[in-house]
Design a protein around this motif. Sequence first.
Motif, PDB file in Angstrom:
ATOM      1  N   HIS A 429       1.458  -0.238  -4.295  1.00  0.00           N
ATOM      2  CA  HIS A 429       0.389  -0.113  -3.301  1.00  0.00           C
ATOM      3  C   HIS A 429      -0.864  -0.879  -3.727  1.00  0.00           C
ATOM      4  O   HIS A 429      -1.655  -1.306  -2.883  1.00  0.00           O
ATOM      5  N   THR A 584       8.493  -4.567   0.758  1.00  0.00           N
ATOM      6  CA  THR A 584       7.143  -4.086   0.477  1.00  0.00           C
ATOM      7  C   THR A 584       7.104  -2.569   0.507  1.00  0.00           C
ATOM      8  O   THR A 584       7.558  -1.942   1.459  1.00  0.00           O
ATOM      9  N   ARG A 586       4.962   0.649   1.021  1.00  0.00           N
ATOM     10  CA  ARG A 586       3.714   0.980   1.705  1.00  0.00           C
ATOM     11  C   ARG A 586       3.490   2.494   1.686  1.00  0.00           C
ATOM     12  O   ARG A 586       4.444   3.258   1.630  1.00  0.00           O
TER      13      ARG A 586
END
Length: 1000
Positions: A429, A584, A586
């Motif tokens: 993050h 990714t 998140r």
Amino acid sequence: MSDFRVNGRGRVNRAKPVNFTFDGETYRGFEGDTVASALLANGVHLMGRSFKYHRPRGVVTAGSDEPNALIGTTRGKGRFEPNTRSTIQEIYPGLKTESQNKWPSLKFDLGAINDRLYMLFSAGFYYKTFMWPRSFWDSVYEPIIRKAAGLGKAPTEVDPDTYASRYMHCDVLVIGSGPAGIAAALTAGRAGSKVVLVDEAPEMGGTLLSEPSVSIDGQPAWDWLAAAMAELDGMSNVRRMTRTTAIGYYHQNMIGMVQKLTDHMGDVPQGAPRERMWRVRAKEVVLAQGAIERPMVFDGNDVPGVMMAGAAQTFLNRFGVLVGKEPVVLTSHDSAWYSAFDMADAGAKVVAIVDTRGDVAQALKDAAQARGIKTYLGYTATGTKGRLRVKALRVNPVRNGKVGAAHLLFCDAVMVCGGWTPSLHLFSHTKGSLDWDPEAKAYLPGKKTEDVHIAGAGRGLWGIAAALEDGTKAGADAVTSMGGKAGLATYEIADDRTGTGITQKELPTDRNPGKAKAFVDFQNDVTAKDIRLAVREGMKSIEHVKRYTTNGMATDQGKLSNMNGLTIASDALGKEAPQVGLTTFRPPYTPTTFGAFAGYHKGAHFEVTRKTPIDSWAEENGAEFEPVALWRRAWYFPKPGEDMHKAVARECKATRESLGIFDASTLGKIEVSGPDATEFMNRMYTNPWTKLGVGRARYGLLLGEDGFIRDDGVIGRMRDDLFHVTTTTGGAARVLNMMEDYLQTEWPELKVWLTSTTEEWATIALNGPNARKLLEPFVEGADISAGAFPHMSVVECTVAGFPSRLFRISFTGELGFEINVPARHGKALWEKLWEAGQKYDICPYGTETMHVLRAEKGFIIIGQDTDGTVTPQDAGIGWAIGKMKKDFVGKRSLERPDIVAPGRKQLVGLLTEDPKTVLIEGAQIVDDPKQAKPMKMIGHVTSSYWSEALGRSIAMAVVEGGFDRMEQTLYVPDESGNPIPAKVTGTVFYDPAGDRLNVE
């Protein structure tokens, strides 16, 4: 109670049995059990169905990374929540739970027909299937998709719970309370730092809770753990928080955490919040989140009873539950061997340990032999038997890359371990870099962007000793980074369970890979062949593979599936994993309730309601209110027996004939000051400001760079270097942000200061022929006679003894004044004017009357008569553009060909043939109501009212080529769709010469 409970094992409170229900059937567990552990103790493995194929699914993990065993929970009236992880939800008396994604029952689910038709649902099938025929989308595809979407059912009642939020500051925040986290907290706490230690579990200890056989400093692990917790609790500078999940890591060491407060309680204290959102600002952060066990990918690896070896060990040692009496272990890592040993020592007959590696440490083989456990080294798994519960594992030897003959290992559970993946979600993050370790085939933390330290298994270390040593160092480093000093404690570890292993793509098989159902993402039913198909169909990046297959898009956000998916995709592409990419991570780390994010902002507190200083007077005098932006504004003031229509008609008539008073405090107000204030105003607004004298006011028009109207308002020049700028009620923040943006990024050389003063001033508008007669006796320090104080003037004076900025302006077309006084005096001034105005039959009016009065004069409201695509010329206010100005925001766009092209929508007036018919705002306009459908819409009604002054309806509208359509008849539908003829006119319906502005 089933005999899957093991006496002498676990940390549950056996003195407190707890009854709960699952799919209507009552089960018994103990205080401290989760739904999953209690069901397993009762021999229940089938807990849900998968999303796409509706395949039977059971528990895979023992924590928040669980993808399968999701349930609906009912916690009393109105307290229903879908997709709760049964591995996290603690049981309590009266808890009702239910399985999901099945019909009519969990064991017999008609949706399982999808599993038979799996060839129709290959990767990306929705991109291909739903394209033809196009007409099927509305009538067939979309309704089916909507019905099938989702796992659990959405709640139907309003959430009765409350949710809290708080802020916290600390020196060191330690996330994860395994051995590394505890060591870090002890080290920082002993150094005197203010420490917060958090863990999502109801009890701290992490791995130590699952491995009680380890000895630390001569004590059993659990005894050492109890002593460590007591020491931490004895430090006034240390705070421990259980049932608290760090969901997001944000800039400058801001951590979002959600603490579950009452989800584990049967009797919730009155008024107690369900969850609390913590916003923690830490000087230093230690991430000790451990690692996530990887599943192994083989045909039939999703059958209930197939689970992670570490989870089985946790269920045994933390909850005293055997996941099976005759399990088989399938692994490529040493850790699963220890799980097998624990199971055997607890009385289970471990059928075999199947390891894909050709050889393992001799000590492991000796320990297995001593327990009578068969070992199969260099073997693969090629299938399972059983549908609602695993019955056998099919295994084959692999020699020289070739898969040999299969045989069955009959069992009631399969414990798998394909290695471990460091948990780096929170670290990711922060946009810290991740470095690929080709030997471990895992990503490890790389370059840091925040003041953070990663300890233990989170950076690839294995074993209790390594975790304690690394956690101690991380805690000391955190203290040192703050300028302090910390001692380095050492620990003596006995019986530590260290080990190594390998990670693999899908296991080799002797079957047709195209028919194998080797699952990578259990919840979304993504198989290894789906990922390989995505690669064959052109997906080169793991992000593309993810979206094409939905791998990693389940509610566990790929915690179990991402690395296996990446390994398979990189193999299919013939590239190393870093070349394929990484999905990714998140926030949030785990699914989080909307309530936790909303906090106190629900019901009446959902959005801040701003009230003017005069609001209480309006409420006391019977006003009806409406929301305008974030403000509550008086809408109209009905007398007994009046509806809105009658009240507004009366307010309009009273204002035009004598005197109306209006609370305009919500208007946005911005002070633009400084030596370059005039230059700044010239650049921002279309109008010229250089020659505007002090004490004069001017209508200001603000455009965006695209040339479209953004806002407007009257602007008064108080001094050479100070402008009092008004904006629309809803545009105040937007205009200030726009000004600041230009000032800071485009014109930083200008010496200008911007100050929001909306709340500083209360604004009272007086309108009507008697406005001056009422106001004049109250004014000191200024002459407000007609000759001395003409329309569009401003002066600083006192009104009724209060300091004031007094404008002579009008938004009604009548003689008008706007009195700005400090907000604390607003109500007092209103009451003085109200009392003195009784002899003029003063009438308070609200926003609806204001709208009617301004529409009669053709004054526009930004956002109602404009829609973001209207230029000054379109709105008929091109006169507000300085003809001699070289530049202003939006000037160049006004010369674009499309902006000056004929046929643009322009603001015009509309008068219905029947004067009593009031058009519907927003209604579409057509040239010919008899044209074939679909009709061509040429505009829409922006404002429509009944005008008491004119005795008829009036309306404004934006119409294609409107200025060239004067006197034409257009058609607007009524509520039933019947066309209403209306004639195009100008926008000024009342007093077109403006004589009433200047009455004596």
